[in-house]
Scaffold this active site. Sequence first.
Site, PDB file in Angstrom:
ATOM      1  N   SER A 151      -8.880  42.700  24.555  1.00 43.91           N
ATOM      2  CA  SER A 151      -8.256  41.744  23.697  1.00 43.91           C
ATOM      3  C   SER A 151      -6.302  41.548  23.972  1.00 43.91           C
ATOM      4  O   SER A 151      -6.229  39.891  23.510  1.00 43.91           O
ATOM      5  CB  SER A 151      -7.944  41.656  22.205  1.00 43.91           C
ATOM      6  OG  SER A 151      -8.990  41.945  21.729  1.00 43.91           O
ATOM      7  N   LYS A 169       1.910  39.579  17.523  1.00 45.34           N
ATOM      8  CA  LYS A 169       0.284  38.918  16.752  1.00 45.34           C
ATOM      9  C   LYS A 169       0.705  39.599  15.352  1.00 45.34           C
ATOM     10  O   LYS A 169       1.277  40.476  15.150  1.00 45.34           O
ATOM     11  CB  LYS A 169      -0.516  40.276  18.072  1.00 45.34           C
ATOM     12  CG  LYS A 169      -1.914  40.049  17.405  1.00 45.34           C
ATOM     13  CD  LYS A 169      -2.831  41.083  18.059  1.00 45.34           C
ATOM     14  CE  LYS A 169      -4.356  39.958  18.178  1.00 45.34           C
ATOM     15  NZ  LYS A 169      -5.378  41.458  19.182  1.00 45.34           N
ATOM     16  N   SER A 195      -8.458  38.938  21.559  1.00 41.14           N
ATOM     17  CA  SER A 195      -7.895  38.229  20.020  1.00 41.14           C
ATOM     18  C   SER A 195      -6.717  38.183  19.666  1.00 41.14           C
ATOM     19  O   SER A 195      -6.251  36.990  18.666  1.00 41.14           O
ATOM     20  CB  SER A 195      -8.333  39.551  18.653  1.00 41.14           C
ATOM     21  OG  SER A 195      -7.468  40.353  19.598  1.00 41.14           O
TER      22      SER A 195
END
Length: 535
Positions: A232, A133, A208
């Site tokens: 997320s 990420k 996310s």
Amino acid sequence: MTRSWQDIAKAKRAALLESIPAEWRIPTDLMPPESQLDVTGFPQESGFFAEDELKYTSTKIPELLQQIQSGKWKAVDVTSAFCKRAAVCHELTNCLSETLFPEALERAKALDDHLQKTGKPVGPLHGLPISLKDNFNIIGKDSTIGFVSWVDQPATYNTVMVDLLIKAGAVLYVKTNVPTAMMIAESVNNTFGRTVNPLNRKLTSGGSSGGESALIAGQGSVLGIGTDIGGSLRIPAACTGIFTLRPSFGRFPTANAKSGLAGQEAVNSVNGPMARTLNDIEFFAKSVVGTEPWKLDPKCLPIPWRSVDVGRKLRLGVIWNDGMVMPTPPVRRALKHAVDKLQQAGHDLVEWKPELHSEAVDLLAQFFVADGGKSVKEILAPVDEPIREEMLPYRDATEIGVHALWQLQAKRTKLCKDYLDRWTQAGLDGILCPTTPFATVEHGKFKHVGYTGVFNILDYSAVSFPCGIEADKQLDNAKSGTEPLSQVDAQIQAEYNAEAVHGMPVSLQLVANRLEEEKVVAMTRVVLEGLGIAV
């Protein structure tokens, strides 16, 4: 002349595309039309990938490592295949934020040379490509987390997790897109734009960690690492039908990662693996804990990975709805199917009323904007970047002050104690519930993170897993037959579109108590067996 935020963002997107070698860019005559929603079959059907490239990127982790570490496959060839696959996935879904292609190939070549010279792998992850990420810092690379003002601000140090992965022999090759500040349940920002779901590009891949979920679902990664502060990890995993583990704070290292709300510790962000199988999730967890990360991260707990036996009969509380939002029809049907199958398999399932859930979700929302949105506003300000519509609570928030924050934290602590007392009295092994109200949903329509966020407040371990059910427009009609639980619920039910989500996988969430990562993985394995799903 100072560049506008639009110009900075445009240049960053262009640089990202330019970092993809020409030979990995989809030829115009092969590019799927926008009307083609499911692009997961493109690599196999297009003829754009060689047979070996498809073989490497579709192999499960244990065999992948065995072939590389035995010398039968070259790490550089495997890495090249994943780089190309990630590049193509980006062209189809807009899932990347940074590429490390030259560095990854150089690293893989060095690993091959080391193996040839010594006959030994560098570590347990020797040659394994891992995606990250965007907020994981890598020296020399941006970690914009969607903010235009953080473009061309390369990291000067690595996140601790990055150092541990490198030491274990992993190959890091891409970073993936996130929403602004990582605080939206869909992956969209002013820098890179929106990431779409490779299973259906009209639908969200969640957030996310939505760049990760899109990349993994598109087989551009076999293992990725995301983060979770309100769902997320679990929300994007559910939106794309993959597995993830949300650990309790302290099991995996978080030091030196980037945040849009730096210093907000009333509810802690954690990181965890995302993959296509439960075994891969467990492999990652064992590998990371096995590096003794507590020696590098002062907030990491010195708990080795433990062997657990959960037995053959589980006692699970079932949350049919969280008292705030009713799951949409595919999720309701999937949960009922799971409960019926597990009861038939001999497990003890009891209704678990969502007491304290609305209070927990309210606390979560207040913690996120306790600074009056100053953290976000100060990052936006240098380039005059506007706040996105999804982030309006940060624009409109009022700073509450230290005393008020302490009172909220005291409420949180009492809530955690009250919830634990109730759990202990009920003698639960875990909780089975929806991960989100949705299978997934059209862009811009994701609302309500209550099913995940409550367990961030409690800091419980949780796995989101595909349960073997797909949304079906015939079976999942829009009529719930119940009064809306809230205004948000009414809006979600009104917007539900059975046609749009037809065929999408449905995920559920299994929750254990705090610091029970081993137990929740083991219980998920038992649940999957009860559902007749091969592990």
